[in-house]
Design a protein around this motif. Structure first.
Motif, PDB file in Angstrom:
ATOM      1  N   ILE A   1       0.842  -1.204   0.000  1.00 23.10           N
ATOM      2  CA  ILE A   1       0.000   0.000   0.000  1.00 23.10           C
ATOM      3  C   ILE A   1       0.876   1.252   0.000  1.00 23.10           C
ATOM      4  CG2 ILE A   1      -1.618   1.331   1.411  1.00 23.10           C
ATOM      5  CD1 ILE A   1      -2.715  -1.434   2.372  1.00 23.10           C
ATOM      6  N   THR A   2       1.936   1.237   0.808  1.00 24.35           N
ATOM      7  CA  THR A   2       2.855   2.371   0.874  1.00 24.35           C
ATOM      8  C   THR A   2       3.551   2.579  -0.460  1.00 24.35           C
ATOM      9  OG1 THR A   2       3.219   1.978   3.234  1.00 24.35           O
ATOM     10  CG2 THR A   2       4.848   3.328   2.087  1.00 24.35           C
ATOM     11  N   GLN A   3       4.039   1.485  -1.067  1.00 23.01           N
ATOM     12  CA  GLN A   3       4.735   1.591  -2.354  1.00 23.01           C
ATOM     13  C   GLN A   3       3.813   2.071  -3.461  1.00 23.01           C
ATOM     14  OE1 GLN A   3       6.956  -1.974  -3.389  1.00 23.01           O
ATOM     15  NE2 GLN A   3       7.583  -2.292  -1.262  1.00 23.01           N
ATOM     16  N   ALA A   4       2.552   1.650  -3.402  1.00 22.30           N
ATOM     17  CA  ALA A   4       1.594   2.040  -4.437  1.00 22.30           C
ATOM     18  C   ALA A   4       1.077   3.457  -4.237  1.00 22.30           C
ATOM     19  CB  ALA A   4       0.423   1.067  -4.453  1.00 22.30           C
ATOM     20  N   GLU A   5       1.373   4.035  -3.070  1.00 19.74           N
ATOM     21  CA  GLU A   5       0.970   5.407  -2.743  1.00 19.74           C
ATOM     22  C   GLU A   5      -0.550   5.581  -2.817  1.00 19.74           C
ATOM     23  OE1 GLU A   5       3.392   7.559  -5.588  1.00 19.74           O
ATOM     24  OE2 GLU A   5       4.889   7.951  -4.039  1.00 19.74           O
TER      25      GLU A   5
ATOM     26  N   VAL B   1      -8.179  -7.110  -7.490  1.00 26.27           N
ATOM     27  CA  VAL B   1      -6.902  -7.821  -7.383  1.00 26.27           C
ATOM     28  C   VAL B   1      -7.137  -9.044  -6.509  1.00 26.27           C
ATOM     29  CG1 VAL B   1      -4.494  -7.738  -6.633  1.00 26.27           C
ATOM     30  CG2 VAL B   1      -5.583  -5.684  -7.597  1.00 26.27           C
ATOM     31  N   ILE B   2      -6.916 -10.228  -7.056  1.00 34.84           N
ATOM     32  CA  ILE B   2      -7.156 -11.457  -6.302  1.00 34.84           C
ATOM     33  C   ILE B   2      -5.836 -12.127  -5.942  1.00 34.84           C
ATOM     34  CG2 ILE B   2      -8.083 -13.806  -6.490  1.00 34.84           C
ATOM     35  CD1 ILE B   2     -10.500 -12.718  -7.830  1.00 34.84           C
TER      36      ILE B   2
ATOM     37  N   ILE C   1      -1.854  -3.286  -7.529  1.00 31.40           N
ATOM     38  CA  ILE C   1      -2.723  -2.221  -7.017  1.00 31.40           C
ATOM     39  C   ILE C   1      -2.658  -1.004  -7.922  1.00 31.40           C
ATOM     40  CG2 ILE C   1      -3.027  -0.568  -5.131  1.00 31.40           C
ATOM     41  CD1 ILE C   1      -2.149  -2.811  -3.207  1.00 31.40           C
ATOM     42  N   ARG C   2      -1.449  -0.635  -8.344  1.00 29.51           N
ATOM     43  CA  ARG C   2      -1.296   0.513  -9.257  1.00 29.51           C
ATOM     44  C   ARG C   2      -2.087   0.294 -10.541  1.00 29.51           C
ATOM     45  NH1 ARG C   2       2.829   4.295  -8.496  1.00 29.51           N
ATOM     46  NH2 ARG C   2       4.193   3.909  -6.692  1.00 29.51           N
ATOM     47  N   ALA C   3      -1.992  -0.939 -11.075  1.00 22.88           N
ATOM     48  CA  ALA C   3      -2.720  -1.248 -12.305  1.00 22.88           C
ATOM     49  C   ALA C   3      -4.233  -1.140 -12.082  1.00 22.88           C
ATOM     50  CB  ALA C   3      -2.350  -2.645 -12.796  1.00 22.88           C
ATOM     51  N   ALA C   4      -4.701  -1.683 -10.977  1.00 25.74           N
ATOM     52  CA  ALA C   4      -6.140  -1.666 -10.683  1.00 25.74           C
ATOM     53  C   ALA C   4      -6.667  -0.248 -10.532  1.00 25.74           C
ATOM     54  CB  ALA C   4      -6.427  -2.474  -9.422  1.00 25.74           C
ATOM     55  N   VAL C   5      -5.874   0.603  -9.924  1.00 24.23           N
ATOM     56  CA  VAL C   5      -6.329   1.967  -9.641  1.00 24.23           C
ATOM     57  C   VAL C   5      -6.148   2.903 -10.836  1.00 24.23           C
ATOM     58  CG1 VAL C   5      -5.883   4.010  -8.216  1.00 24.23           C
ATOM     59  CG2 VAL C   5      -5.939   1.752  -7.167  1.00 24.23           C
TER      60      VAL C   5
ATOM     61  N   ASP D   1      -5.140   1.974 -14.324  1.00 30.26           N
ATOM     62  CA  ASP D   1      -5.345   1.522 -15.700  1.00 30.26           C
ATOM     63  C   ASP D   1      -6.772   1.864 -16.142  1.00 30.26           C
ATOM     64  OD1 ASP D   1      -6.041  -0.233 -17.979  1.00 30.26           O
ATOM     65  OD2 ASP D   1      -4.077  -1.122 -17.630  1.00 30.26           O
ATOM     66  N   GLU D   2      -6.890   2.745 -17.124  1.00 29.81           N
ATOM     67  CA  GLU D   2      -8.202   3.210 -17.561  1.00 29.81           C
ATOM     68  C   GLU D   2      -9.036   2.089 -18.171  1.00 29.81           C
ATOM     69  OE1 GLU D   2     -11.378   5.446 -17.779  1.00 29.81           O
ATOM     70  OE2 GLU D   2      -9.496   6.104 -16.846  1.00 29.81           O
ATOM     71  N   ALA D   3      -8.381   1.159 -18.883  1.00 32.78           N
ATOM     72  CA  ALA D   3      -9.106   0.047 -19.493  1.00 32.78           C
ATOM     73  C   ALA D   3      -9.709  -0.860 -18.424  1.00 32.78           C
ATOM     74  CB  ALA D   3      -8.175  -0.757 -20.403  1.00 32.78           C
ATOM     75  N   ILE D   4      -8.949  -1.136 -17.364  1.00 29.54           N
ATOM     76  CA  ILE D   4      -9.452  -1.968 -16.262  1.00 29.54           C
ATOM     77  C   ILE D   4     -10.616  -1.275 -15.571  1.00 29.54           C
ATOM     78  CG2 ILE D   4      -8.896  -2.875 -13.958  1.00 29.54           C
ATOM     79  CD1 ILE D   4      -6.143  -3.597 -14.980  1.00 29.54           C
ATOM     80  N   ARG D   5     -10.465   0.005 -15.323  1.00 29.50           N
ATOM     81  CA  ARG D   5     -11.537   0.745 -14.646  1.00 29.50           C
ATOM     82  C   ARG D   5     -12.805   0.783 -15.484  1.00 29.50           C
ATOM     83  NH1 ARG D   5      -8.921   6.352 -12.886  1.00 29.50           N
ATOM     84  NH2 ARG D   5     -11.082   6.717 -12.254  1.00 29.50           N
ATOM     85  N   SER D   6     -12.655   1.005 -16.802  1.00 29.90           N
ATOM     86  CA  SER D   6     -13.804   1.073 -17.687  1.00 29.90           C
ATOM     87  C   SER D   6     -14.516  -0.275 -17.782  1.00 29.90           C
ATOM     88  CB  SER D   6     -13.364   1.531 -19.078  1.00 29.90           C
ATOM     89  OG  SER D   6     -14.458   1.555 -19.976  1.00 29.90           O
ATOM     90  N   SER D   7     -13.740  -1.356 -17.903  1.00 28.01           N
ATOM     91  CA  SER D   7     -14.327  -2.700 -17.974  1.00 28.01           C
ATOM     92  C   SER D   7     -15.043  -3.050 -16.679  1.00 28.01           C
ATOM     93  CB  SER D   7     -13.240  -3.735 -18.281  1.00 28.01           C
ATOM     94  OG  SER D   7     -12.680  -3.515 -19.555  1.00 28.01           O
ATOM     95  N   SER D   8     -14.453  -2.661 -15.550  1.00 26.92           N
ATOM     96  CA  SER D   8     -15.070  -2.937 -14.250  1.00 26.92           C
ATOM     97  C   SER D   8     -16.405  -2.225 -14.110  1.00 26.92           C
ATOM     98  CB  SER D   8     -14.130  -2.498 -13.123  1.00 26.92           C
ATOM     99  OG  SER D   8     -12.897  -3.180 -13.186  1.00 26.92           O
TER     100      SER D   8
END
Length: 253
Positions: free
Chosen positions: A111-115, A176-177, A215-219, A221-228
């Motif tokens: 969490i700290t590294q992902a800010e 993220v699983i 976590i960075r990708a999940a937060v 990545d626009e494609a991931i967010r849009s698909s979600s």
């Protein structure tokens, strides 16, 4: 009578009146009719195979939408959610790892590294904050109803249980699983294939570096967010319970 004799008994009963042999099947009734099967997941998540019989149906998830009378959020949780940007959620429910404290340290470091900010649910022992000093960007709670909390977070990180996965997808949140066992790797793979989350990270291979990247990708990545968000809208438009009831009623008309 021993178990072995019990399993042989039906064959003996059929032999006396000279009835034909028949094998016991989990998919057919005692009268050899197909047993109806309801699959309580969304067809938006897993499409129905073309070769399914008419007696099989993917109904959509069976969510229990009732007010929780014995639970209310703490002032600390409400304040944390209101401050700054939406946090992520991290929780492994009732799953006990080999070393919950080590896993918690990995999670906090990630969490700290992902800010990012994070609500960490300790659950029934999946995470253990004992003797761990949490930074200001992390709030620990025991638990919270997923249908209440998930719509308010930026992404969800969890073990991949079918119920938690369904709740995250319904909320339209990137997922993220970090699977432990059982069907959890399967749901992790499904989430990635749907484009609503990065590759799953098995618990045995979990590191702060891998989790922070996920976590960075999940937060971000626009494609991931849009698909979600799209999957979330589809699931919220479904009524799995009503579909199941209608299916059963059609069978007995």
């Amino acid at each position: 009578m021993s178990l072995k004799k019990w399993t042989k008994q039906p064959r003996l009963w059929r032999k006396k009146p000279r009835l034909p042999k028949r094998r016991v099947s989990n998919s057919r009734s005692s009268t050899d009719r197909p047993i109806p099967v309801l699959h309580a997941f969304s067809p938006s998540v897993i499409s129905e195979p073309a070769d399914w019989p008419e007696t099989a149906k993917s109904t959509g998830y069976w969510f229990l939408d009732e007010p929780i009378l014995e639970w209310s959020p703490s002032p600390e949780l409400l304040q944390f959610l209101a401050n700054d940007s939406p946090p992520i959620y991290v929780g492994f429910g009732s799953i006990f790892g080999r070393d919950a404290m080590t896993t918690t340290k990995i999670v906090v470091d990630a969490i700290t590294q992902a800010e990012v900010r994070a609500v960490v649910a300790t659950g029934w022992g999946g995470l253990n904050i004992t003797n761990i000093e949490l930074p200001e960007n992390v709030l620990a709670i025991e638990s919270a109803p997923h249908d209440w909390l998930f719509p308010q977070v930026a992404a969800v990180v969890h073990h991949g249980g079918c119920g938690t996965t369904a709740a995250g997808l319904r909320a339209g949140k990137p997922t993220v699983i970090c699977p432990f066992f059982g069907d959890q790797p399967f749901w992790g793979d499904i989430v990635h294939r749907l484009g609503v989350g990065p590759l799953p990270i098995p618990q045995k291979k979990l590191t702060a570096e891998k989790l922070s990247l996920a976590i960075r990708a999940a937060v971000n990545d626009e494609a991931i967010r849009s698909s979600s968000e799209a999957i979330g809208r589809q699931i919220r438009d479904e009524d799995g319970v009503a579909e199941a009831v209608a299916f059963i009623e059609r069978l007995f008309q």
